[in-house]
Design an enzyme around this catalytic site. Sequence first.
Site, PDB file in Angstrom:
ATOM      1  CG  ASP A 168      -2.010   1.124   1.170  1.00 43.47           C
ATOM      2  OD1 ASP A 168      -2.396   1.373   0.162  1.00 43.47           O
ATOM      3  OD2 ASP A 168      -2.704   1.188   2.099  1.00 43.47           O
ATOM      4  CG  ASN A 183      -7.677  -2.141  -5.112  1.00 52.46           C
ATOM      5  OD1 ASN A 183      -7.000  -2.877  -4.924  1.00 52.46           O
ATOM      6  ND2 ASN A 183      -7.965  -0.925  -4.362  1.00 52.46           N
TER       7      ASN A 183
HETATM    8  C1  IPE Z   1      -5.320  -2.786  -0.152  1.00 57.84           C
HETATM    9  O1  IPE Z   1      -5.110  -1.454  -0.379  1.00 57.84           O
HETATM   10  C2  IPE Z   1      -5.072  -3.508  -1.514  1.00 57.84           C
HETATM   11  C3  IPE Z   1      -4.058  -3.463  -2.200  1.00 57.84           C
HETATM   12  C4  IPE Z   1      -2.934  -3.428  -1.744  1.00 57.84           C
HETATM   13  C5  IPE Z   1      -4.225  -4.304  -3.543  1.00 57.84           C
HETATM   14  P1  IPE Z   1      -6.195  -0.137  -0.493  1.00 57.84           P
HETATM   15  O2  IPE Z   1      -5.394   1.047  -0.701  1.00 57.84           O
HETATM   16  O3  IPE Z   1      -7.068  -0.787  -1.721  1.00 57.84           O
HETATM   17  O4  IPE Z   1      -6.934  -0.648   0.772  1.00 57.84           O
HETATM   18  P2  IPE Z   1      -7.776   0.907   1.750  1.00 57.84           P
HETATM   19  O5  IPE Z   1      -8.768   1.344   0.677  1.00 57.84           O
HETATM   20  O6  IPE Z   1      -6.856   1.796   2.237  1.00 57.84           O
HETATM   21  O7  IPE Z   1      -8.300  -0.287   2.424  1.00 57.84           O
HETATM   22  C1  IPE Z   2      -1.613   0.259  -3.444  1.00 61.02           C
HETATM   23  O1  IPE Z   2      -1.458   1.585  -3.480  1.00 61.02           O
HETATM   24  C2  IPE Z   2      -1.744  -0.272  -4.731  1.00 61.02           C
HETATM   25  C3  IPE Z   2      -3.010  -0.885  -5.039  1.00 61.02           C
HETATM   26  C4  IPE Z   2      -3.942  -0.823  -4.313  1.00 61.02           C
HETATM   27  C5  IPE Z   2      -3.399  -1.413  -6.418  1.00 61.02           C
HETATM   28  P1  IPE Z   2      -2.398   2.474  -3.461  1.00 61.02           P
HETATM   29  O2  IPE Z   2      -2.811   2.859  -4.819  1.00 61.02           O
HETATM   30  O3  IPE Z   2      -3.507   2.173  -2.487  1.00 61.02           O
HETATM   31  O4  IPE Z   2      -1.754   3.917  -2.951  1.00 61.02           O
HETATM   32  P2  IPE Z   2      -2.407   4.850  -1.795  1.00 61.02           P
HETATM   33  O5  IPE Z   2      -2.817   4.057  -0.534  1.00 61.02           O
HETATM   34  O6  IPE Z   2      -3.654   5.510  -2.467  1.00 61.02           O
HETATM   35  O7  IPE Z   2      -1.375   5.673  -1.253  1.00 61.02           O
HETATM   36 MG    MG Z   3      -3.962   2.240  -0.669  1.00 58.80          MG
END
Ligand code: IPE
Ligand code: IPE
Ligand code: MG
Length: 263
Positions: A37, A85
């Site tokens: 993340d 997502n």
């Molecule tokens: C969790 O991250 C999913 C992945 C890393 C693929 P998110 O960024 O989607 O999670 P939330 O929204 O912070 O819970």
């Molecule tokens: C994790 O990084 C990747 C996926 C969930 C695909 P994020 O895209 O969630 O990055 P933040 O949490 O918005 O910084």
């Molecule tokens: Mg995220």
Amino acid sequence: MEHTLTRIKDHADLTVAELRTLVDPLRLPRHMAIIMDGNGRWAAKKGLPRIAGHKRGMEVVHEVVTACAKLGVPALTLYAFSTENWKRPAPEVSFLMSLLTLYLRQELSLMKRENIRFSTIGLVEDLPSEARAWIDKAKAETASNAGMVLDLALSYGGRREIIEAAKKIAADMKSGKIEPSALDERTFSGYLDTREMPELDLVIRTSGEQRVSNFLLWQMAYAELYFTEALWPDFTERDLLIAILDYQGRQRRFGKTSEQLGS
Ligand code: IPE
Ligand code: IPE
Ligand code: MG
């Protein structure tokens, strides 16, 4: 807590090579999972579009997969795309899908070189056909590899996995394949996407968030959780080794007392 901090502080003075030698190869997590993340926040901090964070994140995947395979971690699950997502803006979703294809194209040779077997959990049928074709190819061409299992969680959600398992169990009960009284944790686990994976021992989440975001809900029952402030694109082999060392320094009691565990 203080103990953990002291340990990490000590590690700060060590090189990656030194950290590697501290890892006990006999007590590696059998199955490690990472919630990768913070890509978007990493990009925002640099004034870049979110996709730049995902691109850099993919390079970190390469580094972490290589390090885990070399260490001898038996199984690694990476949360790459959750069921939730799909709710992101369409251009970001399609960028992530094309990145997945690019990743598989580029990394298949690494998987072969490192004897990695590729697998997935989640609803792969939700993904675009090009990505699916590369997934099938990577699975087929690494099927007989006996090294680390690299498992990508794609269109994965823990609750949905549990519901799908419950539906299959209900169908098997209806057809008489299993008796309701025979359903136990082991049988239930056999209906999950992770049925062939070892027990989940360690879950790492980057970016400072302390939540599980629908990841491996059943499997996490007795896993050790490790949270780090590092954003995924900044995560390094050093961070990985420190997380594993932290894990190896913990006492896992599984409900028992320290005294019962003895030495
Ligand atoms: C969790 O991250 C999913 C992945 C890393 C693929 P998110 O960024 O989607 O999670 P939330 O929204 O912070 O819970
Ligand atoms: C994790 O990084 C990747 C996926 C969930 C695909 P994020 O895209 O969630 O990055 P933040 O949490 O918005 O910084
Ligand atoms: Mg995220």
